[in-house]
Write a protein that holds these residues in place. Structure first.
Motif, PDB file in Angstrom:
ATOM      1  N   VAL A  42      34.235 -74.385   7.821  1.00  0.00           N
ATOM      2  CA  VAL A  42      34.621 -74.125   9.212  1.00  0.00           C
ATOM      3  C   VAL A  42      33.986 -72.799   9.628  1.00  0.00           C
ATOM      4  CG1 VAL A  42      36.517 -73.937  10.860  1.00  0.00           C
ATOM      5  CG2 VAL A  42      36.814 -75.305   8.767  1.00  0.00           C
ATOM      6  N   MET A  77      39.072 -74.716  16.465  1.00  0.00           N
ATOM      7  CA  MET A  77      40.133 -74.340  15.512  1.00  0.00           C
ATOM      8  C   MET A  77      41.473 -74.070  16.206  1.00  0.00           C
ATOM      9  SD  MET A  77      39.076 -70.439  14.575  1.00  0.00           S
ATOM     10  CE  MET A  77      39.043 -69.113  15.790  1.00  0.00           C
ATOM     11  N   CYS A 116      43.876 -74.758  10.386  1.00  0.00           N
ATOM     12  CA  CYS A 116      43.014 -75.461   9.425  1.00  0.00           C
ATOM     13  C   CYS A 116      43.671 -75.560   8.057  1.00  0.00           C
ATOM     14  CB  CYS A 116      41.651 -74.763   9.333  1.00  0.00           C
ATOM     15  SG  CYS A 116      40.689 -74.993  10.843  1.00  0.00           S
TER      16      CYS A 116
END
Ligand code: NAP
Length: 239
Positions: A12, A61, A116
């Protein structure tokens, strides 16, 4: 130490900086790499540049539904690195002048990490591991208006240690970078920091994404590490 061929790696923040350098490292090991950030076009450019077995997953996110859908679609995975952040260095302000909106935006890195990690907890394999990103500034805060930025990093640090206990035997570690030549800085700031680093840091140079990715890779793949915070800052904490 660990066979990485065909392992599934979620990155990410893969379109830039540390995340991109780490993606390159895992591709060299023939892992399957999921490139995640907001901007599909940037991720596709990275995909074209790096080759290997990669998949592009645009995701914000801060959008819980988007995060959950991404992790559900990827399914079971082995490693996740989280180094996403946006506008962090543009949100700096002295505390007495700081607008509430700016302070709240400064905590986005924490909320992205939380979203996440929460989604990842449902899909990480038993022997898998996660690395999240804090900052060396949690141990050496500066007085340049970075208070909320530092607080977000401190929140990430403590959260990740609790998370490590909750999802064991899967592992969670934290990297605390110093100043690194990445997209959080403008080109002009990078040049200024390069000069500063040559003159000031014990290692006499500015950190590179590859130097950071080297540690992310080692920490992610070391089966005997969990709950650790590793500082990679060229000696900035020392001086
Ligand atoms: N570089 C430094 O000097 C330094 C120093 C101390 C700590 N750190 C920490 O290192 C991390 C940043 O890594 P970096 O330096 O490699 O930064 P970077 O080059 O700016 O990369 C940030 C990544 O985050 C993605 N991103 C931004 N907002 C997002 C969102 N809402 N959802 C999903 N992805 C998003 C960006 O891609 P898109 O634009 O495509 O979304 C990009 O891939 C942060 O935790 C920062 O606090 C950096």
């Amino acid at each position: 130490m660990v066979e990485l061929k065909d392992k599934k790696v979620i990155i990410v923040g893969a379109s830039s900086g540390i995340g991109k350098a780490l993606a390159k490292r895992f591709i060299q090991e023939e892992a399957i790499v999921y490139l995640v950030s907001r901007t599909a076009s940037k991720l596709r450019r990275v995909q074209e540049e790096l080759g290997g077995r990669t998949h592009v997953f645009p995701m914000d996110m801060l959008d819980e539904a988007s995060v959950n859908a991404t992790f559900k679609e990827i399914g079971a995975f082995d490693f996740m690195s989280f180094s996403a952040v946006s506008d962090e260095t543009k949100l700096m302000s002295p505390i007495k002048e700081m607008k509430t909106e700016i302070a709240q935006r400064g905590m986005e890195k924490f909320w992205g990490t939380f979203n996440c990690c929460r989604a990842a907890a449902n899909f990480i394999n038993k022997n898998g591991s996660i690395v999240v990103t804090s900052s060396m500034a949690i141990n050496r805060p500066s007085k340049n208006g970075a208070s909320i930025m530092n607080a977000a990093s401190a929140a990430v640090n403590v959260f990740a240690k609790s998370f490590a206990r909750e999802i064991a035997p899967a592992r969670v570690n934290i990297i605390a970078p110093g100043v690194v030549k990445t997209g959080v800085w403008t080109k002009e700031e990078q040049n200024n920091f390069s000069k500063w680093a040559e003159d000031t840091l014990p290692v006499e140079h500015l950190g590179t994404p590859e130097e950071l990715a080297y540690t992310y890779f080692n920490v992610l793949t070391n089966p005997y590490m969990t709950g650790a915070t590793i500082t990679v800052d060229g000696g900035l904490t020392l001086i």
